[in-house]
Design a protein around this motif. Structure first.
Motif, mmCIF file in Angstrom:
data_model
loop_
_atom_site.group_PDB
_atom_site.id
_atom_site.type_symbol
_atom_site.label_atom_id
_atom_site.label_comp_id
_atom_site.label_asym_id
_atom_site.label_seq_id
_atom_site.Cartn_x
_atom_site.Cartn_y
_atom_site.Cartn_z
ATOM 1 N N LYS A 84 52.392 33.311 49.062
ATOM 2 C CA LYS A 84 52.415 32.002 48.413
ATOM 3 C C LYS A 84 51.263 31.132 48.902
ATOM 4 C CE LYS A 84 56.283 29.926 47.444
ATOM 5 N NZ LYS A 84 57.617 29.299 47.497
ATOM 6 N N ALA A 85 50.951 31.224 50.200
ATOM 7 C CA ALA A 85 49.823 30.462 50.737
ATOM 8 C C ALA A 85 48.501 30.926 50.127
ATOM 9 C CB ALA A 85 49.769 30.585 52.258
ATOM 10 N N LEU A 86 48.431 32.201 49.738
ATOM 11 C CA LEU A 86 47.252 32.714 49.050
ATOM 12 C C LEU A 86 47.147 32.202 47.620
ATOM 13 C CD1 LEU A 86 47.164 36.503 50.062
ATOM 14 C CD2 LEU A 86 45.704 34.661 50.926
ATOM 15 N N GLY A 87 48.226 31.628 47.101
ATOM 16 C CA GLY A 87 48.253 31.197 45.710
ATOM 17 C C GLY A 87 48.830 32.222 44.771
ATOM 18 N N PRO A 268 32.797 37.673 49.469
ATOM 19 C CA PRO A 268 33.739 36.561 49.241
ATOM 20 C C PRO A 268 33.259 35.561 48.193
ATOM 21 C CG PRO A 268 33.561 37.046 51.582
ATOM 22 C CD PRO A 268 32.523 37.882 50.906
ATOM 23 N N GLU A 269 31.981 35.196 48.260
ATOM 24 C CA GLU A 269 31.456 34.217 47.308
ATOM 25 C C GLU A 269 31.449 34.781 45.885
ATOM 26 O OE1 GLU A 269 29.888 35.399 49.936
ATOM 27 O OE2 GLU A 269 29.646 33.741 51.364
ATOM 28 N N THR A 315 39.306 40.384 55.553
ATOM 29 C CA THR A 315 39.857 39.042 55.763
ATOM 30 C C THR A 315 39.080 37.972 55.014
ATOM 31 O OG1 THR A 315 40.784 39.630 57.911
ATOM 32 C CG2 THR A 315 40.367 37.299 57.504
ATOM 33 N N GLU A 316 37.763 38.065 55.003
ATOM 34 C CA GLU A 316 36.967 37.034 54.336
ATOM 35 C C GLU A 316 37.184 37.055 52.825
ATOM 36 O OE1 GLU A 316 32.909 37.400 55.489
ATOM 37 O OE2 GLU A 316 33.258 36.679 57.526
ATOM 38 N N GLN A 317 37.330 38.226 52.241
ATOM 39 C CA GLN A 317 37.607 38.301 50.811
ATOM 40 C C GLN A 317 38.971 37.698 50.492
ATOM 41 O OE1 GLN A 317 36.118 40.624 52.593
ATOM 42 N NE2 GLN A 317 34.470 41.600 51.413
ATOM 43 N N VAL A 318 39.961 37.996 51.303
ATOM 44 C CA VAL A 318 41.298 37.451 51.072
ATOM 45 C C VAL A 318 41.281 35.931 51.223
ATOM 46 C CG1 VAL A 318 43.674 37.423 51.930
ATOM 47 C CG2 VAL A 318 42.442 39.597 51.695
ATOM 48 N N ASP A 319 40.538 35.437 52.182
ATOM 49 C CA ASP A 319 40.442 33.986 52.342
ATOM 50 C C ASP A 319 39.741 33.349 51.147
ATOM 51 O OD1 ASP A 319 40.931 31.659 54.131
ATOM 52 O OD2 ASP A 319 38.746 31.498 54.069
ATOM 53 N N ALA A 320 38.741 34.032 50.593
ATOM 54 C CA ALA A 320 38.075 33.517 49.394
ATOM 55 C C ALA A 320 39.051 33.434 48.228
ATOM 56 C CB ALA A 320 36.888 34.404 49.034
ATOM 57 N N VAL A 323 41.189 30.350 48.660
ATOM 58 C CA VAL A 323 40.501 29.104 48.330
ATOM 59 C C VAL A 323 40.473 28.876 46.822
ATOM 60 C CG1 VAL A 323 38.267 27.927 48.371
ATOM 61 C CG2 VAL A 323 39.110 29.057 50.436
ATOM 62 N N VAL A 324 39.993 29.862 46.071
ATOM 63 C CA VAL A 324 39.850 29.643 44.632
ATOM 64 C C VAL A 324 41.211 29.599 43.938
ATOM 65 C CG1 VAL A 324 39.567 32.092 43.957
ATOM 66 C CG2 VAL A 324 38.459 30.273 42.624
ATOM 67 N N ASN A 325 42.173 30.375 44.416
ATOM 68 C CA ASN A 325 43.513 30.314 43.819
ATOM 69 C C ASN A 325 44.115 28.931 43.955
ATOM 70 O OD1 ASN A 325 43.269 33.048 43.330
ATOM 71 N ND2 ASN A 325 44.626 33.672 44.995
ATOM 72 N N ASN A 326 43.978 28.348 45.109
ATOM 73 C CA ASN A 326 44.587 27.038 45.322
ATOM 74 C C ASN A 326 43.817 25.929 44.623
ATOM 75 O OD1 ASN A 326 47.106 27.226 47.100
ATOM 76 N ND2 ASN A 326 45.685 28.598 48.147
ATOM 77 N N GLN A 327 42.533 26.117 44.396
ATOM 78 C CA GLN A 327 41.810 25.188 43.538
ATOM 79 C C GLN A 327 42.369 25.247 42.118
ATOM 80 O OE1 GLN A 327 37.696 26.360 44.021
ATOM 81 N NE2 GLN A 327 37.448 25.205 45.923
ATOM 82 N N ILE A 328 42.627 26.450 41.640
ATOM 83 C CA ILE A 328 43.208 26.611 40.310
ATOM 84 C C ILE A 328 44.572 25.930 40.227
ATOM 85 C CG2 ILE A 328 44.218 28.326 38.737
ATOM 86 C CD1 ILE A 328 41.925 30.213 39.623
ATOM 87 N N HIS A 329 45.407 26.137 41.227
ATOM 88 C CA HIS A 329 46.736 25.520 41.197
ATOM 89 C C HIS A 329 46.651 24.000 41.225
ATOM 90 C CE1 HIS A 329 48.891 29.213 41.194
ATOM 91 N NE2 HIS A 329 48.548 29.584 42.414
ATOM 92 N N GLN A 330 45.741 23.458 42.006
ATOM 93 C CA GLN A 330 45.583 22.002 42.044
ATOM 94 C C GLN A 330 45.163 21.454 40.687
ATOM 95 O OE1 GLN A 330 43.510 20.232 45.488
ATOM 96 N NE2 GLN A 330 43.645 22.242 46.469
#
Length: 420
Positions: A84-87, A268-269, A315-320, A323-330
């Motif tokens: 869920k934290a990943l979005g 990641p980018e 880890t860096e890919q998962v963190d990316a 980030v973008v998933n939670n931008q989408i949710h916002q």
């Protein structure tokens, strides 16, 4: 945002107006806010009201946007919390011992069959059914259609039907009518997988492109190719005169299944850029290919490995993705509105939304555009003098109806908010 080709648009506009979502019309007025033409869509959150399970589960709410993990496993509350934290809010593919109660208790969702006795017609989290994956790549067209029709006939009432296809349905080698029937005849939601950043296709010599929406080799391994996939899928989808939500697959590590074809993992980018370019081109859901089957960072569940493995190579890919998933949710209440057809600059791919007195511009470089600084113009009716660059803690000034900003890489994206 590019318009539909004339033939596809004509198919949508040639039918009678006034029908409900899912019937053979867009039922959209010619223009929307600011006097701009509306981009054809399937109806946004309203689309889900026709499916009892998705409607009851809140998929029709403006705040909801589906982000799917393709094959995962959950065995503890900590693992659900991590996802869920990943979005992530939806799963396709779980072990046979997976308990649907994990979903029901956490507002997560399932698309598939009843994998065990914990899944019943009353399971709130069970909202959709996947007919199959890549049928077009495993069957001759007539046999593939029969296969999908046979499965579709068994889907329980109240569930929407989803299928994923290979990129073949968006190429010119498969007969056009077969591609159109695959995309249009069986599903309520459809996607195509093509992992542009990590498959060998882009590096092949000689390079061969037979895409419905052409992709030149210098632009092949870029975020723009994911957006062009969305453009091509919408063209196929529009041919029957009605629209369904289009979802996009993005690899969270690699998209190949053999060492011989391995060309590297997604950066990641790049992952963030691929997701956002898909959104800009009207993707209504994101699915993550959650397996890494070749290379030096293998795993059958990339998201879970990032949680439980210290120093995990992905880890860096998962963190990316987080980030973008939670931008989408916002921004879901913005994304779940109909887009307006406007291009700020010919070198910029953009999507324009107008919500609650603000214009939102989602922007990336167009295919072939070189990284650098570009001016972007405002449409008539947007009078704000200051541009907020969301998620970047920056403000830009509007001068003579435009502003400029830098796109450092092909995968760079900026989201602007301007008061009307």
């Amino acid at each position: 945002m590019k318009k539909l080709p004339a033939l596809a648009l004509a198919a949508l506009l040639a039918v009678l107006p006034g029908c409900t979502v899912g019937e053979k019309t867009t039922a959209d007025p010619a223009t929307g806010a600011l006097g701009l033409e509306l981009v054809p869509w399937e109806g946004g959150p309203e689309y889900w009201k026709q499916f009892a399970k998705a409607d009851a589960a809140g998929w029709d709410e403006p705040e909801f946007f589906p982000i799917v993990a393709w094959y995962n496993g959950v065995s503890s509350q900590q693992e659900v919390d991590f996802d869920k934290a990943l979005g992530i809010n939806t799963y396709i593919g779980m072990p046979e011992n997976f308990d649907a109660a994990w979903l029901d208790a956490n507002g997560m969702f399932w698309i598939g069959g009843a994998i065990n006795e914990t899944f019943t017609e009353q399971t709130p989290s069970w909202v959709g059914y996947i007919l199959d994956d890549e049928v077009d790549g495993r069957f001759e067209p007539a046999a593939g259609r029969k296969h999908l029709a046979d499965i579709a006939a068994t889907v329980p009432d109240g569930l929407f039907k989803y299928a994923n296809f290979t990129y073949m349905v968006l190429e010119n080698d498969l007969p056009v009518r077969d591609s159109e029937r695959y995309v249009n005849d069986f599903t309520d939601v459809v996607s195509v997988d093509k992992y542009w950043y990590t498959i060998p296709h882009c590096s092949n010599e000689p390079y061969r492109d037979v895409s419905l929406v052409p992709i030149a080799q210098p632009e092949c391994r870029t975020a723009s190719s994911y957006g062009r996939t969305m453009q091509a899928l919408r063209q196929r989808d529009a041919e029957d005169g009605k629209l369904q939500p289009l979802w996009q697959f993005v690899e969270n590590m690699g998209g190949t299944d053999s060492e011989a074809s391995f060309s590297g993992n997604i950066y990641p980018e790049q992952l963030r850029g691929a997701v956002m370019n898909s959104i800009i081109h009207e993707a209504r859901g994101i699915l993550y290919f959650n397996q890494s089957l070749a290379g030096d960072c293998r795993g059958s569940n990339v998201f879970r490995l990032a949680q439980v493995t210290a120093g995990y190579c992905g880890t860096e890919q998962v963190d990316a993705a987080r980030v973008v998933n939670n931008q989408i949710h916002q921004l879901a209440p913005v994304l779940n509105t109909q887009s307006l057809d406007f291009q700020s600059n010919e070198s910029i791919d953009s999507m324009l939304k107008v919500v609650d007195g603000y214009a939102y511009f989602f922007t990336m470089l167009a295919p072939g555009a070189a990284p650098g600084s570009y001016p972007m113009s405002l449409p008539d009716g947007v009078d704000g003098k200051e541009v907020e660059v969301l998620f970047e803690e920056r403000q830009l000034r509007v001068s003579d109806g435009s502003w400029s900003d830098n796109f450092e890489h092909e995968y760079s994206y900026h989201i602007y908010k301007v008061k009307l």
